[in-house]
Scaffold this motif. Sequence first.
Motif, short mmCIF file in Angstrom:
data_model
loop_
_atom_site.label_atom_id
_atom_site.label_comp_id
_atom_site.label_asym_id
_atom_site.label_seq_id
_atom_site.Cartn_x
_atom_site.Cartn_y
_atom_site.Cartn_z
N LEU A 51 0.88 -1.17 0.00
CA LEU A 51 0.00 0.00 0.00
C LEU A 51 0.91 1.22 0.00
O LEU A 51 1.74 1.37 0.90
CB LEU A 51 -0.90 0.01 1.24
N LEU A 52 0.77 2.05 -1.00
CA LEU A 52 1.78 3.09 -1.25
C LEU A 52 1.17 4.47 -1.33
O LEU A 52 0.33 4.76 -2.18
CB LEU A 52 2.49 2.76 -2.58
N ASP A 53 1.66 5.35 -0.46
CA ASP A 53 1.32 6.77 -0.53
C ASP A 53 2.21 7.40 -1.61
O ASP A 53 3.40 7.09 -1.69
CB ASP A 53 1.59 7.40 0.84
N LEU A 54 1.63 8.29 -2.42
CA LEU A 54 2.44 8.89 -3.48
C LEU A 54 3.28 10.06 -2.98
O LEU A 54 4.35 10.34 -3.51
CB LEU A 54 1.56 9.35 -4.64
N LEU A 80 -2.36 4.82 -2.34
CA LEU A 80 -3.21 5.64 -1.47
C LEU A 80 -3.04 7.07 -1.97
O LEU A 80 -1.99 7.68 -1.77
CB LEU A 80 -2.73 5.54 -0.02
N SER A 81 -4.03 7.60 -2.66
CA SER A 81 -3.83 8.89 -3.31
C SER A 81 -4.75 9.95 -2.72
O SER A 81 -5.76 9.64 -2.10
CB SER A 81 -4.06 8.76 -4.81
N ALA A 82 -4.37 11.20 -2.94
CA ALA A 82 -5.18 12.31 -2.44
C ALA A 82 -6.17 12.73 -3.51
O ALA A 82 -5.98 12.47 -4.70
CB ALA A 82 -4.27 13.47 -2.07
N ARG A 83 -7.23 13.36 -3.07
CA ARG A 83 -8.22 13.87 -4.01
C ARG A 83 -7.55 14.87 -4.96
O ARG A 83 -6.68 15.62 -4.55
CB ARG A 83 -9.33 14.56 -3.21
N ASP A 98 -1.52 -1.55 -9.36
CA ASP A 98 -2.70 -2.35 -9.68
C ASP A 98 -3.99 -1.57 -9.52
O ASP A 98 -4.96 -1.81 -10.24
CB ASP A 98 -2.74 -3.60 -8.79
N ASP A 99 -4.00 -0.67 -8.55
CA ASP A 99 -5.23 0.07 -8.30
C ASP A 99 -4.93 1.20 -7.34
O ASP A 99 -3.78 1.38 -6.93
CB ASP A 99 -6.30 -0.86 -7.71
N TYR A 100 -5.96 1.94 -6.97
CA TYR A 100 -5.76 3.02 -6.00
C TYR A 100 -7.03 3.21 -5.19
O TYR A 100 -8.11 2.78 -5.59
CB TYR A 100 -5.42 4.34 -6.72
N VAL A 101 -6.89 3.84 -4.06
CA VAL A 101 -8.05 4.38 -3.33
C VAL A 101 -7.74 5.84 -3.08
O VAL A 101 -6.58 6.25 -3.03
CB VAL A 101 -8.31 3.66 -1.98
N THR A 102 -8.80 6.64 -2.97
CA THR A 102 -8.63 8.07 -2.77
C THR A 102 -8.92 8.40 -1.31
O THR A 102 -9.94 7.99 -0.77
CB THR A 102 -9.59 8.84 -3.70
N LYS A 103 -7.99 9.13 -0.68
CA LYS A 103 -8.17 9.53 0.71
C LYS A 103 -9.24 10.60 0.82
O LYS A 103 -9.27 11.48 -0.04
CB LYS A 103 -6.86 10.09 1.28
#
Length: 225
Positions: A51-54, A80-83, A98-103
Amino acid sequence: MSVPVLVIEDEAPIRRLLRTSLSSQGFEIFEVATGAEALTALSHVKPDIVLLDLGLPDTDGLNIIRQLRAAKDNTPIVVLSARGEERSKVDALELGADDYVTKPFGIAELVARIRTALRHRVHEQGADPVYDHDGLHVDLTRRSVSLEGRAVHLSPKEYEILRLLVLHAGKVVTQRLLMREIWGAAGDIQYLRIYVRQLRSKLERDAQHPTRILTETGVGYRLIG
Ligand code: CA
């Protein structure tokens, strides 16, 4: 058996949230806060997923993806990306995330993304050419599409878009990738939108409120499943 997860994130509250919520769901959490620590950790632990913060203090998270993939390391990566980081999300996916989720993200959403990424990694050895979800059946070997048991006729380009979405079911497919695969360098976003609209009119119960082919604004499309 717990699934080892490497969390690369400089914000302590987010690390804490991930540690407490994922530990109870069968994941074993290893945490680091910088890119340098991440590379050290990766030489010691072999996580099943990263799980990776950019936005890291010492490097851009994109560099971590670049380094891992350059080293032929195929460990799944969920960003793990920011809006508002749409461009970074696209770059991350293109580099091999592979994918991302937005904080701020929900843990249920994150766990779903993790499980999809892990499942895809298993399937890569023998890709499952059949998609069957919520009444939509797609058989990539027979090139057949049916909805609630009735055959659906798709144009070649509509089918090609659906095929790419099925191959990445549950994951986001970037507009860029779809255009490149279908039209090569001459891709035009307007055409892509037209074809997706046509696909939805054939496959969705309500094309105005799609529940199968979801739009990831500024990034691409996700076929649920
Ligand atoms: Ca950060």
